[in-house]
Write a protein that holds these residues in place. Structure first.
Motif, PDB file in Angstrom:
ATOM      1  N   PHE A   1       0.807  -1.221   0.000  1.00  0.00           N
ATOM      2  CA  PHE A   1       0.000   0.000   0.000  1.00  0.00           C
ATOM      3  C   PHE A   1       0.847   1.281   0.000  1.00  0.00           C
ATOM      4  CE2 PHE A   1      -2.966  -3.195   1.594  1.00  0.00           C
ATOM      5  CZ  PHE A   1      -4.090  -2.925   0.836  1.00  0.00           C
ATOM      6  N   GLY A   2       2.165   1.121  -0.080  1.00  0.00           N
ATOM      7  CA  GLY A   2       3.042   2.296  -0.174  1.00  0.00           C
ATOM      8  C   GLY A   2       3.008   3.191   1.044  1.00  0.00           C
ATOM      9  N   LEU A   3       2.864   2.604   2.234  1.00  0.00           N
ATOM     10  CA  LEU A   3       2.711   3.417   3.444  1.00  0.00           C
ATOM     11  C   LEU A   3       3.955   4.235   3.772  1.00  0.00           C
ATOM     12  CD1 LEU A   3       0.684   1.071   5.850  1.00  0.00           C
ATOM     13  CD2 LEU A   3      -0.130   2.606   4.046  1.00  0.00           C
ATOM     14  N   ARG A   4       5.132   3.710   3.420  1.00  0.00           N
ATOM     15  CA  ARG A   4       6.353   4.471   3.725  1.00  0.00           C
ATOM     16  C   ARG A   4       6.369   5.824   3.007  1.00  0.00           C
ATOM     17  NH1 ARG A   4       8.565  -0.945   3.670  1.00  0.00           N
ATOM     18  NH2 ARG A   4       9.444  -1.433   5.729  1.00  0.00           N
ATOM     19  N   SER A   5       5.764   5.874   1.836  1.00  0.00           N
ATOM     20  CA  SER A   5       5.763   7.124   1.059  1.00  0.00           C
ATOM     21  C   SER A   5       4.889   8.201   1.692  1.00  0.00           C
ATOM     22  CB  SER A   5       5.272   6.855  -0.372  1.00  0.00           C
ATOM     23  OG  SER A   5       3.897   6.463  -0.371  1.00  0.00           O
ATOM     24  N   LEU A   6       4.030   7.809   2.642  1.00  0.00           N
ATOM     25  CA  LEU A   6       3.133   8.763   3.307  1.00  0.00           C
ATOM     26  C   LEU A   6       3.752   9.371   4.556  1.00  0.00           C
ATOM     27  CD1 LEU A   6      -0.176   6.653   3.158  1.00  0.00           C
ATOM     28  CD2 LEU A   6       0.635   8.351   1.509  1.00  0.00           C
ATOM     29  N   LEU A   7       4.857   8.821   5.009  1.00  0.00           N
ATOM     30  CA  LEU A   7       5.453   9.229   6.282  1.00  0.00           C
ATOM     31  C   LEU A   7       6.419  10.388   6.105  1.00  0.00           C
ATOM     32  CD1 LEU A   7       6.259   5.674   7.723  1.00  0.00           C
ATOM     33  CD2 LEU A   7       4.186   7.046   8.076  1.00  0.00           C
ATOM     34  N   PRO A   8       6.656  11.135   7.174  1.00  0.00           N
ATOM     35  CA  PRO A   8       7.715  12.156   7.115  1.00  0.00           C
ATOM     36  C   PRO A   8       9.042  11.517   6.743  1.00  0.00           C
ATOM     37  CG  PRO A   8       6.406  12.365   9.137  1.00  0.00           C
ATOM     38  CD  PRO A   8       5.984  11.089   8.488  1.00  0.00           C
ATOM     39  N   GLN A   9       9.905  12.261   6.088  1.00  0.00           N
ATOM     40  CA  GLN A   9      11.174  11.700   5.612  1.00  0.00           C
ATOM     41  C   GLN A   9      12.054  11.180   6.739  1.00  0.00           C
ATOM     42  OE1 GLN A   9      13.154  14.519   3.044  1.00  0.00           O
ATOM     43  NE2 GLN A   9      11.992  13.824   1.259  1.00  0.00           N
ATOM     44  N   ASN A  10      11.885  11.740   7.931  1.00  0.00           N
ATOM     45  CA  ASN A  10      12.735  11.325   9.045  1.00  0.00           C
ATOM     46  C   ASN A  10      12.102  10.214   9.895  1.00  0.00           C
ATOM     47  OD1 ASN A  10      10.782  13.125   9.998  1.00  0.00           O
ATOM     48  ND2 ASN A  10      12.034  13.716  11.757  1.00  0.00           N
ATOM     49  N   VAL A  11      10.990   9.646   9.439  1.00  0.00           N
ATOM     50  CA  VAL A  11      10.358   8.515  10.134  1.00  0.00           C
ATOM     51  C   VAL A  11      10.515   7.276   9.258  1.00  0.00           C
ATOM     52  CG1 VAL A  11       8.226   7.530  11.047  1.00  0.00           C
ATOM     53  CG2 VAL A  11       8.709   9.967  11.368  1.00  0.00           C
ATOM     54  N   GLU A  12      11.286   6.318   9.758  1.00  0.00           N
ATOM     55  CA  GLU A  12      11.524   5.080   9.025  1.00  0.00           C
ATOM     56  C   GLU A  12      10.844   3.914   9.730  1.00  0.00           C
ATOM     57  OE1 GLU A  12      15.558   4.119   7.926  1.00  0.00           O
ATOM     58  OE2 GLU A  12      16.160   6.222   8.125  1.00  0.00           O
ATOM     59  N   VAL A  13      10.265   3.027   8.940  1.00  0.00           N
ATOM     60  CA  VAL A  13       9.728   1.775   9.483  1.00  0.00           C
ATOM     61  C   VAL A  13      10.575   0.648   8.911  1.00  0.00           C
ATOM     62  CG1 VAL A  13       7.749   0.250   9.684  1.00  0.00           C
ATOM     63  CG2 VAL A  13       7.401   2.715   9.624  1.00  0.00           C
ATOM     64  N   ILE A  14      11.272  -0.067   9.783  1.00  0.00           N
ATOM     65  CA  ILE A  14      12.177  -1.128   9.338  1.00  0.00           C
ATOM     66  C   ILE A  14      11.597  -2.497   9.697  1.00  0.00           C
ATOM     67  CG2 ILE A  14      14.211   0.363   9.521  1.00  0.00           C
ATOM     68  CD1 ILE A  14      14.935  -1.064  12.118  1.00  0.00           C
ATOM     69  N   ALA A  15      11.980  -3.497   8.918  1.00  0.00           N
ATOM     70  CA  ALA A  15      11.458  -4.853   9.103  1.00  0.00           C
ATOM     71  C   ALA A  15      12.420  -5.693   9.933  1.00  0.00           C
ATOM     72  CB  ALA A  15      11.237  -5.511   7.740  1.00  0.00           C
ATOM     73  N   GLY A  16      11.915  -6.254  11.025  1.00  0.00           N
ATOM     74  CA  GLY A  16      12.712  -7.144  11.863  1.00  0.00           C
ATOM     75  C   GLY A  16      12.493  -8.603  11.488  1.00  0.00           C
ATOM     76  N   PRO A  17      12.929  -9.531  12.343  1.00  0.00           N
ATOM     77  CA  PRO A  17      12.857 -10.973  12.036  1.00  0.00           C
ATOM     78  C   PRO A  17      11.454 -11.546  12.224  1.00  0.00           C
ATOM     79  CG  PRO A  17      13.862 -10.638  14.178  1.00  0.00           C
ATOM     80  CD  PRO A  17      13.637  -9.271  13.610  1.00  0.00           C
ATOM     81  N   GLY A  18      10.528 -11.129  11.361  1.00  0.00           N
ATOM     82  CA  GLY A  18       9.141 -11.523  11.508  1.00  0.00           C
ATOM     83  C   GLY A  18       8.674 -12.585  10.533  1.00  0.00           C
ATOM     84  N   CYS A  19       9.606 -13.203   9.817  1.00  0.00           N
ATOM     85  CA  CYS A  19       9.263 -14.258   8.861  1.00  0.00           C
ATOM     86  C   CYS A  19       9.815 -15.573   9.396  1.00  0.00           C
ATOM     87  CB  CYS A  19       9.856 -13.944   7.491  1.00  0.00           C
ATOM     88  SG  CYS A  19       9.899 -15.333   6.352  1.00  0.00           S
ATOM     89  N   PRO A  20       8.960 -16.509   9.832  1.00  0.00           N
ATOM     90  CA  PRO A  20       9.461 -17.746  10.453  1.00  0.00           C
ATOM     91  C   PRO A  20      10.296 -18.607   9.515  1.00  0.00           C
ATOM     92  CG  PRO A  20       7.082 -17.868  10.079  1.00  0.00           C
ATOM     93  CD  PRO A  20       7.487 -16.459   9.819  1.00  0.00           C
ATOM     94  N   VAL A  21       9.927 -18.640   8.245  1.00  0.00           N
ATOM     95  CA  VAL A  21      10.690 -19.424   7.277  1.00  0.00           C
ATOM     96  C   VAL A  21      12.089 -18.835   7.101  1.00  0.00           C
ATOM     97  CG1 VAL A  21      10.816 -20.089   4.840  1.00  0.00           C
ATOM     98  CG2 VAL A  21       8.661 -20.281   6.074  1.00  0.00           C
ATOM     99  N   CYS A  22      12.156 -17.502   7.089  1.00  0.00           N
ATOM    100  CA  CYS A  22      13.443 -16.823   6.867  1.00  0.00           C
ATOM    101  C   CYS A  22      14.450 -17.084   7.981  1.00  0.00           C
ATOM    102  CB  CYS A  22      13.234 -15.316   6.734  1.00  0.00           C
ATOM    103  SG  CYS A  22      12.067 -14.838   5.441  1.00  0.00           S
TER     104      CYS A  22
END
Length: 361
Positions: free
Chosen positions: A46-67
């Motif tokens: 849904f492109g949510l990162r593009s809606l956020l202020p430039q200085n607000v980052e959402v990063i992905a942690g270890p949330g994939c069990p297969v990975c």
């Protein structure tokens, strides 16, 4: 359908985004870490990162069990299959690379490897074919562990055993906070896992680490609300545990599911692909259910696995230290058709999600 649309209302999304911009810091960079493959899919799709202020980052942690399943445990499953045991597994496990082979490679060599949708499917297969030995490769976080435990409690036929590879989310979140050069300002905790373990499992993060923590659902508005709630805590210089996903998650969680897991499994240290050994982060069958332990039954043992092939940066993607596009193999050598790293295999893997988005655009 209406329920989904309600959580995708563009007018409400616009209002939340405005609130996010109001409470976000004007200068400092804020990093919010989510720990869920489905969250990453929603954010990217849904492109949510593009809606956020430039200085607000959402990063992905270890949330994939297969990975995060270590190569050594993929190697164990391959070893079982090549010994003549019928190995049953979820579809996204089939192509996960082991040290040398995947289960798909073993299948290509004639091993009997079958895709199932649940542990119950494996139970039914074993009942229908009593002359064969079956093993269910039990992968997943706290979300899927209860379903494995339930089938074991029912005492299935003795020609079925379990290769248990379940992992626990809170210890992985603690690991992230111990990585010196990884900056995190707040957590968005996974909704699926939280329906089982409840809000209470995350109390340590605001209390001991002063880390704002919000449990969130999976729709775009869920995640935008959660981002706003984390930023509001930071703006108020507070650290609280909050529940955005109130329609599914309670403070106590699913007590019956927790009791079922505790009856069948004990908590032990476990290896995570590319991250090493984490204390109290894995589940193991209790001794009284040892007859169903595939490792014991077939004397399989893998001392060390090779988690990463040369050039693969999965271990850094898994902790959110780099974006998939910063890995030199991404969409060059490593593609959904030819995955080099585990993050490119599962539909919950960050690299696979980003690859799908790149191909669509």
């Amino acid at each position: 359908m209406f329920e989904h649309l309600k959580f995708r209302d563009p007018t409400l999304a616009k209002r939340i985004v405005e609130k996010i911009h109001e409470v976000a810091p004007k200068r400092d960079t804020v990093k919010i870490c989510h720990v869920c493959g489905t969250h990453e899919w929603t954010i990217t799709h849904f492109g949510l990162r593009s809606l956020l202020p430039q200085n607000v980052e959402v990063i992905a942690g270890p949330g994939c069990p297969v990975c995060v399943t270590p190569a050594s445990e993929i190697d164990e499953a391959v070893q079982l299959a090549l010994k003549g045991v019928v190995v049953t597994c979820f579809g996204d496990v089939l192509r996960v690379p082991g040290s040398e082979k995947s289960l798909l490679d073993a299948k290509a060599k004639g091993a009997d490897v079958r895709v199932v949708y649940s542990a119950l499917d494996a139970v039914k297969m074993a009942e229908r074919e009593p002359d064969k030995e079956f093993a269910f490769f039990a992968i997943g976080f706290e979300t899927t562990a209860p379903s494995t435990a339930i089938e074991i409690l029912k005492k299935p036929s003795k020609n079925l055993s379990f290769l248990v590879s379940h992992r626990l989310i809170p210890p992985a979140m603690e690991l992230l906070l111990g990585i010196g050069d990884l900056h995190i300002d707040g957590f968005i905790a996974p909704g699926h896992v939280s329906t089982i373990i409840g809000l209470k499992a995350y109390e340590i993060f605001p209390r001991a680490y002063r880390m704002p923590t919000v449990v969130a659902g999976f729709e775009p508005l869920d995640i935008l609300f959660a981002i706003y709630m984390v930023l509001k805590q930071l703006n108020e210089r507070q650290a609280r545990l909050e529940n955005e996903y109130t329609r599914a998650v309670t403070y106590e969680g699913n007590v019956k599911a927790q009791q079922t897991m505790n009856e069948v499994f004990e908590v032990v240290s476990g290896n995570w692909r590319g991250l090493g050994r984490l204390p109290n982060s894995a589940l193991k069958l209790r001794d009284k259910y040892g007859d169903y332990d595939a490792r014991e039954k077939f004397a399989i043992k893998v001392e060390h696995g090779k988690d990463l092939l040369p050039g693969c940066q999965c271990h850094l993607v898994i902790i959110g230290k780099i974006k998939p596009t910063e890995c030199p193999l991404f969409m060059k050598i490593c593609t959904p058709q030819n995955p080099v790293g585990a993050c490119m295999v599962s539909v919950e893997g960050t690299c696979r999600i980003w690859a799908a988005h790149a191909l669509q655009n």
